[in-house]
Every structure is written in C-alpha cells, then in structure tokens.
Design an enzyme around this catalytic site. Structure first.
Site, PDB file in Angstrom:
ATOM      1  N   SER A 163      27.174  29.651  63.931  1.00 27.42           N
ATOM      2  CA  SER A 163      27.037  29.222  62.407  1.00 27.42           C
ATOM      3  C   SER A 163      27.715  30.165  61.299  1.00 27.42           C
ATOM      4  O   SER A 163      27.442  31.346  61.375  1.00 27.42           O
ATOM      5  CB  SER A 163      25.375  29.255  62.007  1.00 27.42           C
ATOM      6  OG  SER A 163      24.766  28.456  62.774  1.00 27.42           O
ATOM      7  N   ASP A 189      25.139  24.712  52.119  1.00 25.33           N
ATOM      8  CA  ASP A 189      24.748  25.609  53.212  1.00 25.33           C
ATOM      9  C   ASP A 189      25.929  26.599  53.397  1.00 25.33           C
ATOM     10  O   ASP A 189      26.445  26.965  54.250  1.00 25.33           O
ATOM     11  CB  ASP A 189      24.550  24.844  54.415  1.00 25.33           C
ATOM     12  CG  ASP A 189      23.990  25.975  55.483  1.00 25.33           C
ATOM     13  OD1 ASP A 189      23.492  26.983  55.130  1.00 25.33           O
ATOM     14  OD2 ASP A 189      24.041  25.516  56.666  1.00 25.33           O
ATOM     15  N   HIS A 226      22.261  29.499  55.470  1.00 29.77           N
ATOM     16  CA  HIS A 226      21.051  29.727  56.211  1.00 29.77           C
ATOM     17  C   HIS A 226      21.074  30.869  57.242  1.00 29.77           C
ATOM     18  O   HIS A 226      19.986  31.417  57.644  1.00 29.77           O
ATOM     19  CB  HIS A 226      20.965  28.241  57.037  1.00 29.77           C
ATOM     20  CG  HIS A 226      21.659  28.036  58.182  1.00 29.77           C
ATOM     21  ND1 HIS A 226      22.740  27.267  58.293  1.00 29.77           N
ATOM     22  CD2 HIS A 226      21.637  28.901  59.434  1.00 29.77           C
ATOM     23  CE1 HIS A 226      23.323  27.356  59.341  1.00 29.77           C
ATOM     24  NE2 HIS A 226      22.680  28.134  60.139  1.00 29.77           N
TER      25      HIS A 226
END
Length: 394
Positions: free
Chosen positions: A223, A142, A112
C-alpha cells in the site's frame, strides 16, 4: 533351470549387440527396456536443441528492461513503519510503502497507511532511516503526503506519468514492501480501467473514480507504493486488493489510484494540507445500470443519472433538483424512482454516476456554478447549480 534361463537371455543380448555395428561414437546409446524374458525394445528420447539466438536475445532484453526499471526506481521507494493509530492495524506489521516525489523530502503514500499514527519511520532502500511528519491527508482519495528532513542527495524522486494514456494489456511493475519484504518487485499487466474504489470509511457515498486494475502481485505492505509503466513513470499508487477468505493475500486483482488523481490531490495537499471535491448532493440506487432502469421503467434515456435522493441543505436541494417520490420493484429489489435524470453538465454528456463523479473531480472546481441539464417527466430543463466542497461525512 534358472541357469539355463540366464544363459539364454545373455545369448540373445550378445547377438543383438553384435548387430549394432553402425552406432556412431558421437551419439548417446539408446537405453533399452526389457519387455519380456528374452526380448528388449529400444526407447527413443529426443534431445532438446538450443533456441535460436533471436529468441534468447529478446528474452535477455526483457530481463534487462525489468532490471533497469528496478535499479532506477527502487532507490525512490521507501518503507513506512508506523506506531499507534489506525495504520498499524491496516497494513501488515504496521507498515506500508511510499515513494519520493521531489528533493525537498516529500513522499506520497496511502492515507490508510499513516492515518492516526503517533510516529512515522521511513527506511530507504540503502537502509538509511528518517522520521517523517505529515504534510496533508485526503481520506477520499486515500492519499497522503509526508516529509522527511534529509539531504537532497539521499533522495531519488520518481516521475508521475499520464494515467489517462494507460491501456488495458500494457505491462506494469509494482515496487514495494509486501509483508515487510523491502524492495520487492512484481510484474503484470493493466487488467482493467475505470474501476471505482469506495473511500476508506470516511464517506460510504463516495467512490474514487478511474481506478486502475492490475494483476501484478500486490499484498499487504505494498500500500502506497508505485505502479510503474515500461518507461519507469508512476501511473498509479497501489491501494487495495480484492481478497477472498481471511488471509488477505493477493488473488490476482489489485487496484491503484491513477497518477492524474495523484497530481491533482498532491498539489492541494502541499498547498492546503487537504483536498477539495466538487459536490452536488445527490444519491442514486446503484443496483442497476441506467440502461437496465430505462428498460424496466420505460425511461426516455438509457444514459444519465436517475436521482434517488437529495441531500439536505446540499447544492442540488438549493437548486431545486428532485429525488425519487416512490418505489418500484425490479427483479425483487426496491428502487427509488420518479426523480430527475441528469443528462449533462455544462453541455458535457453524463453517462452514469461514476462518470459524473470523475467528471466533477477532474473538470470542475469548488465554488463554480454549472448548468445541469435534466429530464423531469416530459420536460428537459437547464438548471444552474453552485458546487460546494464535499463534506467530510454524511
């Protein structure tokens, strides 16, 4: 009258001080607080003593460990800035984190973070810069692998550890770039294991298994960064946080993709550019545990997977498995019942749907034929089923 009162107080103080003949020159005089005219009461304040050397040495050792972890691993953690695409709207300032895995320039991050990006810019801890290209992506886990073309001497690969060995309560360290603050380290513990994390928009019916939960502060921009153990090994890739409200700040619950999943997926991304997942093609009602369903519906087992739906043209349908044929209401919630109950695959017990997904992902391969043990009414059946690759969407 005022003059007499002042003289009286002065006389009392003079007499009291004259009696303090044993005051040591090495002691701090005790301050006095007047309680009423002509009367004073001493206030005693304890002076803290230094802690024993053993405690100080232990605290210094803890600091030294953390400093060493940071110094060794931060050079391998990168900041990722993207322009355009989905990633720019997902992470703060259109940026995220990643970490180097080899001296060929491969970097692991979240899908993402870089999804749909027109350009991916990588900044190393020393401030140097490189443009990266996408090697492979996997929306289900992911995860993504990107590559920079720099000299091997500029790269500090991090080591992937064994996430199966992770214990709740063990210390962990997260390094990344929250809110664009490069090279930020936070410390916490593993606060949970075996969580599930829904796939990022690609398939509402798939959740990543074996997710690690941590209370180490993780915020937007973290992230794709590493979650490290005390040995400096990567045990997870920070991917998501549990938030309340609209500020998207850390609430003490963060989630990391386990390193063993990273190993499996990255190997496929480097080889094929995508990852494969064995697929049964069954759906479940997830409002209740199997034990709750067994108690409410008088089922013969308390562990397993009660099939609610069968996907069209999927492996389960071709193998003749059956989904629910009617609905029952449990605590006001309609539940599809009457379907087969999967209790084992190739003789290995299946406890619930999440465990089955984890088992298939970690133990089985696309194209492999497995034997499904299931309960249908009062019968126990052994059904062969050939696994296929999970479709990109349902």
């Amino acid at each position: 009258m005022k003059r007499i009162r002042y003289l009286t107080v002065l006389s009392v103080l003079t007499v009291w001080l004259a009696g303090c003949t044993n005051l040591s020159i090495f002691e701090t005089p005790t301050p006095v607080v007047p309680t009423s005219l002509g009367e004073v009461t001493p206030t005693v304040r304890a002076t803290p003593t230094a802690l024993p050397n053993a405690i100080v040495i232990s605290a210094d050792a803890e600091e030294t460990l953390l400093q060493n972890l940071y110094d060794r691993n931060n050079p391998g953690v990168v900041n990722i800035d993207v322009s355009g695409g989905i990633g720019a709207t997902v992470t703060e300032f259109g940026s995220g984190s990643g970490f180097v895995i080899d001296r060929d320039g491969h970097i692991v991050t979240n899908n993402h973070v870089i999804e749909g990006a027109n350009e991916i810019d990588v900044t190393f801890s020393d401030g140097s810069f490189a443009i990266a290209k996408v090697v492979g992506t996997d929306p289900f886990s992911d995860l993504a692998v990107i590559k920079v073309n720099v000299s091997p001497g500029r790269l500090t690969p991090l080591t992937l550890g064994d996430s199966d060995a992770v214990k709740v309560g063990q210390r962990v360290v997260a390094i990344g770039n929250p809110f664009g603050l490069l090279g930020t380290m936070t410390v916490g513990i593993v606060s949970g294991k075996g969580r599930t994390l829904p796939a990022d928009s690609v398939d509402a019916n798939y959740s990543n298994p074996d997710i690690i939960q941590t209370d180490a502060a993780i915020n937007p921009g973290n992230s794709g960064g590493p979650l490290l153990n005390s040995h400096g090994e990567v045990i997870g890739v920070n991917a998501a946080i549990r938030t309340s409200g609209s500020n998207r700040a850390n609430s003490g619950v963060g989630f990391s993709i386990p390193s063993n999943t990273v190993k499996r997926v990255v190997e496929q991304l480097l080889k094929n550019g995508h990852a494969s997942y064995p697929y049964l093609g069954v759906g479940v009602d997830d409002h209740f545990t199997m034990a709750e369903l067994a108690a409410a519906l008088n089922l013969p087992v308390e562990q397993g997977v009660l099939i609610a739906t069968i996907r069209d043209n999927g492996p389960a349908q071709r193998a003749g498995l059956r989904g629910g044929d009617h609905q029952e209401t449990i605590r006001g919630i309609p539940v599809s019942v009457g379907g087969d109950i999967i209790t084992a695959i190739d003789g290995d017990l299946i406890t619930d749907f999440d465990q089955m997904i984890s088992y298939l992902a970690n133990q089985k391969q696309v194209g492999q034929t497995v034997t499904i043990t299931l309960i249908r009414g009062k019968e126990t059946l052994q059904v062969p089923l050939t696994l296929v690759d999970r479709p990109s969407s349902n």
